[in-house]
Design an enzyme around this catalytic site. Sequence first.
Site, PDB file in Angstrom:
ATOM      1  N   ARG A   1       0.833  -1.217   0.225  1.00 25.64           N
ATOM      2  CA  ARG A   1       0.024  -0.277   0.118  1.00 25.64           C
ATOM      3  C   ARG A   1       0.949   1.302   0.111  1.00 25.64           C
ATOM      4  O   ARG A   1       1.941   1.355   0.741  1.00 25.64           O
ATOM      5  CB  ARG A   1      -0.869   0.055   1.231  1.00 25.64           C
TER       6      ARG A   1
ATOM      7  N   ARG B   1       2.391   0.748  10.187  1.00 28.90           N
ATOM      8  CA  ARG B   1       1.757   1.106   8.854  1.00 28.90           C
ATOM      9  C   ARG B   1       2.940   1.168   8.054  1.00 28.90           C
ATOM     10  O   ARG B   1       4.011   1.860   8.049  1.00 28.90           O
ATOM     11  CB  ARG B   1       1.336   2.582   9.131  1.00 28.90           C
TER      12      ARG B   1
ATOM     13  N   GLU C   1      -6.503  -1.505  15.317  1.00 30.38           N
ATOM     14  CA  GLU C   1      -7.073  -2.315  14.155  1.00 30.38           C
ATOM     15  C   GLU C   1      -6.156  -3.734  13.824  1.00 30.38           C
ATOM     16  O   GLU C   1      -5.110  -3.473  13.267  1.00 30.38           O
ATOM     17  CB  GLU C   1      -7.464  -1.796  12.851  1.00 30.38           C
TER      18      GLU C   1
ATOM     19  N   SER D   1     -10.494  -6.365   9.690  1.00 28.92           N
ATOM     20  CA  SER D   1     -11.515  -5.934   9.098  1.00 28.92           C
ATOM     21  C   SER D   1     -12.426  -6.730   8.258  1.00 28.92           C
ATOM     22  O   SER D   1     -11.843  -7.181   7.426  1.00 28.92           O
ATOM     23  CB  SER D   1     -11.056  -4.642   8.231  1.00 28.92           C
TER      24      SER D   1
ATOM     25  N   ARG E   1       0.855  -6.996  12.562  1.00 26.20           N
ATOM     26  CA  ARG E   1       0.272  -6.325  13.580  1.00 26.20           C
ATOM     27  C   ARG E   1      -0.072  -7.510  14.597  1.00 26.20           C
ATOM     28  O   ARG E   1       0.089  -7.190  16.018  1.00 26.20           O
ATOM     29  CB  ARG E   1      -1.062  -5.866  13.153  1.00 26.20           C
TER      30      ARG E   1
END
Length: 423
Positions: free
Chosen positions: A264, A279, A351, A354, A393
Amino acid sequence: MLELRFIRENIELVKAKTAKRGLDTAMLDRFMAIDARRLAILSEVEGLKNRRNTASKEIADFKKAADHASAEPLILEMKEANSRIKELDEELSAVQESLQDIVMSVPNLCDDSVPEGRDDSDNIEVRTWGDKPSFSFTPKAHWDIGVELGVLDFERAAKISGSRFALLSGQAARMERALANFMLDLHTGEHGYTEILPPYLVNTPSMTATGQLPKFEEDLFKIKDWDLYLIPTAEVPVTNIHRDETLEERDLPLKYTAFTPCFRSEAGSYGRDTRGLIRQHQFNKVELVKFTTPESSFDELESLLANAEKVLQLLGLHYRVVTLCSGDLGFSATKTYDIEVWLPGQEAYREISSCSNFLDFQARRGAVRYRPEGEKKSKLVHTLNGSGLAVGRTLVAIMENYQQEDGSIGVPDVLKPYVESRL
RNA sequence: GGAGAGGUGACCGAGUGGCUUAAGGUGCACGCCUGGAACGCGUGUGUACGCGAGUACCGUGAGUUCGAAUCUCACCCUCUCCGCCA
């Protein structure tokens, strides 16, 4: 993508749902105007084409009868009609293109159970599991633990690639691999998913079907001179497995899991999460994807969420589940649950998964259908997906929750076979 | 990169300018037959847009023609062989 006719016939509903997300609805007014013009062109040009088709048959009959004199005036008439048809066809394709641009950028309708809100602060907590661990010392953030142990190296990663990349070594690298194996074994062995190892580069039609394109190209890495993008999630290649296919109802639900790296650009998140593994431009994720009937998709969302939660429960990590509010909901989703794991080093929930139901929004874009038992007309499937889990994560969560006073990291019991078998 | 072959409906597969509103088969659905099933027989079976009559769709795009799955051009993809290569 929503159905054109649905938008036309339910324009007020679509506007209200779009406004609920906090988005501008001006494009929907333009839609109505352009759509009206489209229908007018369609009716004129189809009439002309109908005339041309019947005239062509008459011409064929005359020619067969060697009656060229009778055919001649018809041929002349058709030559004239054709120039008008060409005009209309050109305008029609222009109109359809602008209509398509609009429709492709209209988000999915949010479900009625989705709370109204502006951003993640308006998300609603559904439940929590486990308790925050207590420490006899001040817990550190994972970047301090990892760097001190010599298993996370951000400086060399920056040298090799740049910011938002990480180099894992030794115990961290091994645990990342162990986590992936543990998650895949759980989902394939206990939860009935089929393991997939998909391509990591996908083309424009695939990115369009799942909704990344055309609106979110700036979030993606594109391969120069190729119609290929690095996947931002395994959702893209796995959902596209059945693009342009008709499935049998008895085969549903289809459940797939895939472990892949995700890429990303993180455009627009400049100041956020600059430290640590949270991130990154590249991270690993185990993804869960389902194809279901419309009747069962919301039940399947609950079980998908439960499958993802199970990973954290087995790892003994405290978390909470939240329902995303309308403003925080993704473009293609009608409803999304986030799972947020507790990170003691940062004293925050972050998070880690999801889980979303897309209804037929992606299926329409990708033409994924199924034939209901005993019916002759096929229908669009519903698609769902969720992280099960974000592996990087999860590693962060283990480092912070299982840290010891001496700076070492404990290994969750369920992970021990995976870690020790590698020693 | 070089040479060749090919892309047709859920699937296989015919089809080189107008009886193709895409043959035939498989699969599927429904009906008949049966105690029930198989077999057999019959009927039906795509997608999109349109209230509908209808229009469009035979890899994609452009072109020739009154008329294109069928002819022309460009492009994409798949397969085989050669070269290169993990």
